[in-house]
Design a protein around this motif. Structure first.
Motif, PDB file in Angstrom:
ATOM      1  N   VAL A 142       0.854  -1.192   0.000  1.00  0.00           N
ATOM      2  CA  VAL A 142       0.000   0.000   0.000  1.00  0.00           C
ATOM      3  C   VAL A 142       0.886   1.237   0.000  1.00  0.00           C
ATOM      4  CG1 VAL A 142      -1.850   1.247   1.181  1.00  0.00           C
ATOM      5  CG2 VAL A 142      -1.756  -1.254   1.302  1.00  0.00           C
ATOM      6  N   PRO A 143       0.778   2.121  -1.007  1.00  0.00           N
ATOM      7  CA  PRO A 143       1.583   3.344  -1.015  1.00  0.00           C
ATOM      8  C   PRO A 143       1.315   4.205   0.217  1.00  0.00           C
ATOM      9  CG  PRO A 143       0.568   2.982  -3.159  1.00  0.00           C
ATOM     10  CD  PRO A 143      -0.053   1.994  -2.216  1.00  0.00           C
ATOM     11  N   LEU A 144       2.363   4.809   0.762  1.00  0.00           N
ATOM     12  CA  LEU A 144       2.198   5.630   1.958  1.00  0.00           C
ATOM     13  C   LEU A 144       1.395   6.897   1.690  1.00  0.00           C
ATOM     14  CD1 LEU A 144       5.724   5.351   3.643  1.00  0.00           C
ATOM     15  CD2 LEU A 144       3.664   3.994   4.046  1.00  0.00           C
ATOM     16  N   GLY A 145       1.179   7.237   0.427  1.00  0.00           N
ATOM     17  CA  GLY A 145       0.364   8.390   0.090  1.00  0.00           C
ATOM     18  C   GLY A 145      -1.112   8.056  -0.047  1.00  0.00           C
ATOM     19  N   THR A 146      -1.490   6.787   0.146  1.00  0.00           N
ATOM     20  CA  THR A 146      -2.884   6.357   0.013  1.00  0.00           C
ATOM     21  C   THR A 146      -3.665   6.677   1.273  1.00  0.00           C
ATOM     22  OG1 THR A 146      -2.216   4.524  -1.430  1.00  0.00           O
ATOM     23  CG2 THR A 146      -4.394   4.372  -0.406  1.00  0.00           C
ATOM     24  N   SER A 147      -4.865   7.199   1.106  1.00  0.00           N
ATOM     25  CA  SER A 147      -5.764   7.396   2.245  1.00  0.00           C
ATOM     26  C   SER A 147      -6.927   6.420   2.128  1.00  0.00           C
ATOM     27  CB  SER A 147      -6.304   8.832   2.287  1.00  0.00           C
ATOM     28  OG  SER A 147      -7.203   9.067   1.229  1.00  0.00           O
ATOM     29  N   LEU A 148      -7.518   6.046   3.245  1.00  0.00           N
ATOM     30  CA  LEU A 148      -8.605   5.072   3.244  1.00  0.00           C
ATOM     31  C   LEU A 148      -9.816   5.616   2.492  1.00  0.00           C
ATOM     32  CD1 LEU A 148      -9.716   2.364   4.224  1.00  0.00           C
ATOM     33  CD2 LEU A 148     -10.439   3.496   6.324  1.00  0.00           C
ATOM     34  N   VAL A 149     -10.201   6.846   2.808  1.00  0.00           N
ATOM     35  CA  VAL A 149     -11.365   7.438   2.151  1.00  0.00           C
ATOM     36  C   VAL A 149     -11.076   7.710   0.679  1.00  0.00           C
ATOM     37  CG1 VAL A 149     -12.860   9.477   2.092  1.00  0.00           C
ATOM     38  CG2 VAL A 149     -12.252   8.442   4.286  1.00  0.00           C
ATOM     39  N   GLY A 150      -9.871   8.163   0.369  1.00  0.00           N
ATOM     40  CA  GLY A 150      -9.526   8.485  -1.009  1.00  0.00           C
ATOM     41  C   GLY A 150      -9.392   7.279  -1.907  1.00  0.00           C
ATOM     42  N   SER A 151      -9.276   6.085  -1.317  1.00  0.00           N
ATOM     43  CA  SER A 151      -9.101   4.874  -2.122  1.00  0.00           C
ATOM     44  C   SER A 151     -10.385   4.085  -2.282  1.00  0.00           C
ATOM     45  CB  SER A 151      -8.034   3.978  -1.477  1.00  0.00           C
ATOM     46  OG  SER A 151      -8.468   3.529  -0.202  1.00  0.00           O
ATOM     47  N   VAL A 152     -11.518   4.690  -1.939  1.00  0.00           N
ATOM     48  CA  VAL A 152     -12.793   3.970  -2.011  1.00  0.00           C
ATOM     49  C   VAL A 152     -13.047   3.447  -3.422  1.00  0.00           C
ATOM     50  CG1 VAL A 152     -15.292   4.227  -1.855  1.00  0.00           C
ATOM     51  CG2 VAL A 152     -13.836   5.186  -0.076  1.00  0.00           C
ATOM     52  N   GLY A 153     -12.754   4.253  -4.431  1.00  0.00           N
ATOM     53  CA  GLY A 153     -13.012   3.831  -5.805  1.00  0.00           C
ATOM     54  C   GLY A 153     -12.075   2.749  -6.301  1.00  0.00           C
ATOM     55  N   THR A 154     -10.903   2.647  -5.706  1.00  0.00           N
ATOM     56  CA  THR A 154      -9.904   1.654  -6.137  1.00  0.00           C
ATOM     57  C   THR A 154      -9.486   0.795  -4.949  1.00  0.00           C
ATOM     58  OG1 THR A 154      -8.127   3.262  -5.748  1.00  0.00           O
ATOM     59  CG2 THR A 154      -9.057   3.149  -7.978  1.00  0.00           C
ATOM     60  N   VAL A 217      -6.415  10.786   6.208  1.00  0.00           N
ATOM     61  CA  VAL A 217      -5.050  11.225   5.895  1.00  0.00           C
ATOM     62  C   VAL A 217      -4.294  10.115   5.185  1.00  0.00           C
ATOM     63  CG1 VAL A 217      -5.011  12.791   7.882  1.00  0.00           C
ATOM     64  CG2 VAL A 217      -4.187  10.434   8.137  1.00  0.00           C
ATOM     65  N   PRO A 218      -3.166  10.450   4.535  1.00  0.00           N
ATOM     66  CA  PRO A 218      -2.336   9.411   3.909  1.00  0.00           C
ATOM     67  C   PRO A 218      -1.864   8.377   4.924  1.00  0.00           C
ATOM     68  CG  PRO A 218      -1.677  11.590   3.164  1.00  0.00           C
ATOM     69  CD  PRO A 218      -2.647  11.810   4.281  1.00  0.00           C
ATOM     70  N   LEU A 219      -1.550   7.193   4.410  1.00  0.00           N
ATOM     71  CA  LEU A 219      -1.105   6.105   5.276  1.00  0.00           C
ATOM     72  C   LEU A 219       0.095   6.512   6.116  1.00  0.00           C
ATOM     73  CD1 LEU A 219      -1.137   3.189   6.249  1.00  0.00           C
ATOM     74  CD2 LEU A 219       0.106   2.549   4.156  1.00  0.00           C
ATOM     75  N   ALA A 220       1.006   7.299   5.558  1.00  0.00           N
ATOM     76  CA  ALA A 220       2.177   7.756   6.319  1.00  0.00           C
ATOM     77  C   ALA A 220       1.748   8.512   7.562  1.00  0.00           C
ATOM     78  CB  ALA A 220       3.059   8.651   5.441  1.00  0.00           C
ATOM     79  N   ALA A 221       0.758   9.391   7.426  1.00  0.00           N
ATOM     80  CA  ALA A 221       0.259  10.153   8.571  1.00  0.00           C
ATOM     81  C   ALA A 221      -0.498   9.250   9.535  1.00  0.00           C
ATOM     82  CB  ALA A 221      -0.640  11.290   8.098  1.00  0.00           C
ATOM     83  N   ALA A 222      -1.202   8.243   9.005  1.00  0.00           N
ATOM     84  CA  ALA A 222      -1.939   7.315   9.868  1.00  0.00           C
ATOM     85  C   ALA A 222      -0.965   6.508  10.739  1.00  0.00           C
ATOM     86  CB  ALA A 222      -2.802   6.379   9.025  1.00  0.00           C
ATOM     87  N   ILE A 223       0.169   6.118  10.164  1.00  0.00           N
ATOM     88  CA  ILE A 223       1.195   5.415  10.949  1.00  0.00           C
ATOM     89  C   ILE A 223       1.704   6.318  12.058  1.00  0.00           C
ATOM     90  CG2 ILE A 223       3.496   4.387  10.871  1.00  0.00           C
ATOM     91  CD1 ILE A 223       2.886   3.563   7.967  1.00  0.00           C
ATOM     92  N   TYR A 224       1.983   7.567  11.690  1.00  0.00           N
ATOM     93  CA  TYR A 224       2.433   8.550  12.691  1.00  0.00           C
ATOM     94  C   TYR A 224       1.407   8.700  13.810  1.00  0.00           C
ATOM     95  CZ  TYR A 224       3.115  13.176  14.717  1.00  0.00           C
ATOM     96  OH  TYR A 224       3.250  14.210  15.599  1.00  0.00           O
ATOM     97  N   LEU A 225       0.128   8.808  13.457  1.00  0.00           N
ATOM     98  CA  LEU A 225      -0.923   8.963  14.465  1.00  0.00           C
ATOM     99  C   LEU A 225      -0.996   7.734  15.371  1.00  0.00           C
ATOM    100  CD1 LEU A 225      -3.828  10.573  12.387  1.00  0.00           C
ATOM    101  CD2 LEU A 225      -2.547  11.639  14.245  1.00  0.00           C
ATOM    102  N   ALA A 226      -0.890   6.548  14.780  1.00  0.00           N
ATOM    103  CA  ALA A 226      -0.980   5.324  15.576  1.00  0.00           C
ATOM    104  C   ALA A 226       0.148   5.253  16.604  1.00  0.00           C
ATOM    105  CB  ALA A 226      -0.948   4.101  14.662  1.00  0.00           C
TER     106      ALA A 226
END
Length: 246
Positions: A142-154, A217-226
């Motif tokens: 999963v690219p670190l620039g991917t967001s959960l909401v933004g990837s709904v279509g793909t 947020v992007p996966l990179a930010a989600a990792i940071y938040l976690a």
């Protein structure tokens, strides 16, 4: 207005980005494709370790406010019809105790720009006029620039698994935080709206805001938040025992 369009802030943002990419490159022989994600975890931990003194100062301030709370309530009760006298008496109490009502604000102000700078790196596709290559790195495909909401279509199974684990982990941490640090005493009968029972219950769900943000947020930010919420829970638990509230 983009704060990071100003040269000093742009320089700091680019410096933080380059540190992350350098750590990722060092970890690449060990972590492979997950080196950037591991670099985020390590840098986040190093930042939180550096901010431990600020956390200790906040814990001490919180302990002091709790110890002085009965005396402050008594002053408010006695001089509620004379606000100027009430303010003088409260400030005198703080001076007698060699503290200040603003003692816990400075540590928070110190933390905010540092944490905000690191967080901003994960949200921007362009850093100082060059692409943010950090967001092109992957974690389990999963690219670190991917967001959960933004990837709904793909949507993909990999995206669902990675974000599902992070969000589930953050939800557990949020619920533990809500239960462990909720007020243990009922509010005073004449409590202000900000300290009423309803407001305290509402504030108890603030830890879940990070869970909501993680979906956008992007996966990179989600990792940071976690990593941040886990560290914050552990640090608060330790400091609460070192500086218990009366």
């Amino acid at each position: 207005m983009d704060l990071f369009a100003f040269p000093p802030f742009a320089f700091l943002l680019d410096a933080a980005y380059r540190v992350l990419m350098s750590v990722s490159a060092l970890l690449s022989p060990l972590a492979g494709a997950a080196s950037a994600a591991l670099a985020i975890v390590i840098i986040t931990l190093l930042v939180r370790i550096a901010l431990v003194p600020a956390g200790i100062a906040q814990a001490r301030s919180e302990q002091m406010r709790a110890r002085l709370a009965p005396q402050l309530r008594e002053i408010q009760r006695r001089f509620r019809k004379n606000p100027e006298r009430m303010q003088r008496e409260m400030m005198q109490l703080y001076r007698d105790e060699n503290t200040s009502p603003f003692a816990g604000i400075l540590p928070a102000l110190i933390q905010a720009p540092i944490v905000g700078l690191i967080y901003a790196v994960f949200l921007r596709s362009i850093v100082s006029d060059h692409p943010n290559d950090l967001l092109n790195e992957h974690l389990l495909g999963v690219p670190l620039g991917t967001s959960l909401v933004g990837s709904v279509g793909t949507f993909s199974v990999e995206t669902a698994v990675v974000f599902g684990i992070l969000i589930a982990l953050m939800t557990v941490v949020a619920e533990i935080t809500r239960r462990v640090f909720r007020p243990t005493l009922p509010p005073e009968p004449d409590a202000s709206p900000l300290t009423s029972g309803g407001m305290q219950r509402a504030l108890g769900f603030l830890p879940y805001l990070s869970v909501v943000f993680a979906a956008f947020v992007p996966l990179a930010a989600a990792i940071y938040l976690a990593v941040t919420v886990i560290w914050t829970l552990a640090q608060r638990w330790i400091l609460r025992r070192a500086y218990p509230l009366e």
